[in-house]
Design an enzyme around this catalytic site. Structure first.
Site, PDB file in Angstrom:
ATOM      1  N   LYS A 203      37.742  43.942  37.911  1.00  7.99           N
ATOM      2  CA  LYS A 203      38.996  43.845  37.162  1.00  7.99           C
ATOM      3  C   LYS A 203      39.592  45.225  36.901  1.00  7.99           C
ATOM      4  CE  LYS A 203      39.089  40.687  34.036  1.00  7.99           C
ATOM      5  NZ  LYS A 203      38.858  39.927  32.785  1.00  7.99           N
ATOM      6  N   GLU A 209      28.417  49.617  39.406  1.00  6.90           N
ATOM      7  CA  GLU A 209      27.681  49.099  40.564  1.00  6.90           C
ATOM      8  C   GLU A 209      28.631  48.715  41.696  1.00  6.90           C
ATOM      9  OE1 GLU A 209      25.415  47.568  36.837  1.00  6.90           O
ATOM     10  OE2 GLU A 209      27.486  47.925  37.462  1.00  6.90           O
ATOM     11  N   GLY A 266      33.992  36.637  33.324  1.00 10.96           N
ATOM     12  CA  GLY A 266      33.441  36.758  34.668  1.00 10.96           C
ATOM     13  C   GLY A 266      32.656  35.542  35.119  1.00 10.96           C
ATOM     14  N   ARG A 267      31.845  34.985  34.218  1.00  9.88           N
ATOM     15  CA  ARG A 267      31.010  33.850  34.608  1.00  9.88           C
ATOM     16  C   ARG A 267      31.788  32.549  34.717  1.00  9.88           C
ATOM     17  NH1 ARG A 267      30.240  35.938  29.778  1.00  9.88           N
ATOM     18  NH2 ARG A 267      30.160  34.723  27.844  1.00  9.88           N
ATOM     19  N   GLU A 352      24.113  34.285  29.211  1.00  6.95           N
ATOM     20  CA  GLU A 352      25.067  35.304  28.793  1.00  6.95           C
ATOM     21  C   GLU A 352      26.013  34.753  27.734  1.00  6.95           C
ATOM     22  OE1 GLU A 352      26.507  38.718  31.443  1.00  6.95           O
ATOM     23  OE2 GLU A 352      28.231  37.370  31.450  1.00  6.95           O
ATOM     24  N   HIS A 383       5.922  22.149  44.633  1.00  8.73           N
ATOM     25  CA  HIS A 383       4.731  22.843  45.127  1.00  8.73           C
ATOM     26  C   HIS A 383       4.617  24.234  44.506  1.00  8.73           C
ATOM     27  CE1 HIS A 383       3.894  19.806  48.270  1.00  8.73           C
ATOM     28  NE2 HIS A 383       5.201  19.622  48.191  1.00  8.73           N
ATOM     29  N   LYS A 507      24.429  49.825  29.715  1.00  7.23           N
ATOM     30  CA  LYS A 507      25.379  50.530  30.573  1.00  7.23           C
ATOM     31  C   LYS A 507      25.719  51.908  30.013  1.00  7.23           C
ATOM     32  CE  LYS A 507      27.811  46.495  32.478  1.00  7.23           C
ATOM     33  NZ  LYS A 507      29.138  45.831  32.585  1.00  7.23           N
TER      34      LYS A 507
END
Length: 545
Positions: A203, A209, A266-267, A352, A383, A507
């Site tokens: 944004k 990152e 964001g999510r 979050e 399994h 951060k």
């Protein structure tokens, strides 16, 4: 959380006197029908839960006491319910398929912007898919690399895998999120520069990152294609951002900048410009079908009564196990390989959003919030970790997700897959008592002393979500279902579900640590003794002072 209403939930559970799921079914032959809901292409069977009509009634009263209906309206109508960031929460506007809809924030209708960006996305996606948009050397795009992190990665990668049957197979999609160079390096080994389109999702266009990966991808591209840097970049990079100055500085044509807004977390951003990589993969029409699925569940959540409201019922069951029974996690088990990344996507959505310990009034909560979400596709998980769910000491409620039809009808694979799904929920609910375990031992000719190890107490709660097939519509409605479930739980817990301050401190500190790690001269370390020692060890290994 409303204390008086919650006490009534506890009282209703206590009044049931430990009645098991097995006993509930024995007492009511019609139980399955009574505890089944349908909405937006999905059927929810929640009959294999530790609830009777009195417990459900108390849970619904808890939702009412939390003013849930009013809070739902606040979200859908653009009220700034994300109060710690002074923002509206309007991801629902992104998938509002009503052409006449108006949704206002600060008195301004946001729907024209939403429709404009969707139209822009569609035109660009079509140009890539048709071959009209070519790379700098004139070759058509074959590889799309989405560079983002968090919601700018998890949503697109999950949905692109999920909707692979609807994709244009000529175009191969890749996703880079981790700042670990290995992630980018391995993707770049798979693509050809002349045929690669990079989508940079940030944004602000300053996310550490994402921009580190984007800059390295830019350098790689320019090392492979000779030409004026900005001309090359303009053909091979697009931006999902609102910071035009930084986008242009990077070399991206502002015509290929796709906007989204601060009222989209964001999510929750997959239906926004963040979904461009998905749209290129499946096409604008299928993307619109995805939005329609979201919209159907949105309307159900907004209009259905609480007792018949699928997200609300799922949320209340989660509250029951977390706050009454003390369950610390829940498991999501999609019995479809295309949904392999759904648990990871839901981890961010849930943890979050509701991983909070402070109530809306700023005081610390006195009850559990934000359960740990995890999972794996069936039958792989059977399994792996199902042993713990069946016979372990932890109570782990599970959501089983399946489809009646498969996109790949090979032999009897799908019948066996779904037989396992249904059998697991049956086994978890009803178990196997000691006498049955003894009989099992006798049939196999083994010592009856082994019966305790073959005894299953059962009474392990599950939900079963079933749809006809995995389509863009059913995926959209499934995602919306979980979004609204998480929202409902946040309302009842009286916490802010739409901020994420917990990701910020690390951060901030990382910037200071990075300066110390890379300093040419030996830095004066001002951290704690552990961090100082780790920095010194790292610098020594790198040959720095």
């Amino acid at each position: 959380m409303n204390e008086e209403a919650f006490k009534k939930v506890q009282a209703a559970v206590e009044a049931a006197k430990g009645t098991t799921i097995k006993q509930l079914f024995a007492a009511d032959p019609e139980r399955a029908a009574k505890y089944t809901l349908t909405a937006a292409g999905w059927t929810l069977d929640y009959s294999k839960n530790r609830v009777d009509k009195n417990v459900m009634k108390a849970l619904l009263k808890l939702a009412e006491a939390s003013n849930l209906k009013a809070e739902i309206e606040k979200m859908f109508t653009g009220r700034k319910i994300n109060e710690t960031e002074n923002r509206a929460v309007l991801h629902t506007a992104l998938r509002n398929c009503d052409p006449k809809a108006k949704v206002k924030v600060d008195g301004k209708d946001v729907m024209p912007q939403v429709r404009r960006v969707l139209k822009q996305m569609g035109a660009f996606a079509d140009s890539v898919r048709s071959g009209a948009h070519k790379g700098y050397t004139g070759k058509r795009i074959k590889y799309v690399v989405n560079i983002g992190i968090g919601g700018s990665d998890l949503g697109p990668v999950m949905a692109t895998i999920a909707l692979a049957p609807f994709s244009k197979r000529y175009i191969r999609s890749y996703f880079v999120s981790n700042v670990d160079a290995t992630h980018l390096a391995e993707v770049l080994r798979e693509v050809k520069a002349e045929q690669t389109l990079f989508i940079v999702a940030s944004k602000t266009f300053t996310t550490q990152e994402t921009m580190t990966n984007a800059q390295s991808a830019r350098e790689w591209l320019l090392s492979k294609i000779k030409g004026k840097a900005n001309d090359v970049v303009a053909k091979h990079f697009v931006a999902l951002s609102t910071n035009e100055a930084e986008v242009v500085k990077f070399g991206i044509d502002p015509k290929n900048m796709f906007a989204f807004w601060d009222w989209v977390g964001g999510r929750y951003s997959l239906p926004s410009a963040i979904g461009l990589s998905l749209m290129i993969s499946i096409g604008p029409r299928n993307f619109q079908r995805l939005l329609k699925g979201y919209w159907k569940m949105d309307r159900h959540f907004r209009t259905a009564s609480l007792a018949r409201n699928m997200p609300v019922v799922m949320a209340l069951l989660g509250i029951l196990y977390s706050n009454v029974y003390g369950a610390e996690s829940y498991c999501v088990l999609p019995y479809d390989q295309y949904l392999s990344r759904l648990p990871a996507y839901l981890q961010q959505l849930d943890m979050e959003s509701n991983g909070k310990s402070v109530a809306k009034d700023g005081t610390r909560v006195t009850y559990s919030t934000g359960p740990i979400e995890w999972g794996e596709p069936g039958t792989n998980g059977q399994h792996s970790f199902y042993q713990l769910i069946h016979q372990g000491t932890h109570l782990i409620p599970c959501d089983f997700i399946g489809f009646c039809k498969t996109h790949n009808p090979i032999g009897d694979h799908h019948d066996k897959l779904m037989a396992n799904l249904f059998a697991q929920t049956e086994a978890l609910a009803f178990g196997l008592d000691h006498d049955q375990a003894v009989e099992w031992c006798r049939k196999e000719g083994v010592d009856e002393k082994l019966a305790p190890y073959r005894t299953f107490e059962g009474n392990r709660p599950t939900n079963t979500l079933l749809a006809d097939s995995l389509t863009p519509e059913t995926l959209g409605s499934l995602i919306a279902l979980y979004e609204h479930k998480v929202f409902t739980q946040g309302v009842i817990w009286n916490i802010y579900s739409f901020d994420q301050w917990g990701v910020q401190l690390g951060k901030v500190l990382a910037k200071n640590v990075l300066a110390d790690l890379t300093a040419k001269k030996k830095p004066v370390l001002k951290h704690d003794s552990s961090t100082n020692a780790l920095i010194a060890r790292y610098r020594k290994a790198k040959g720095l002072a």
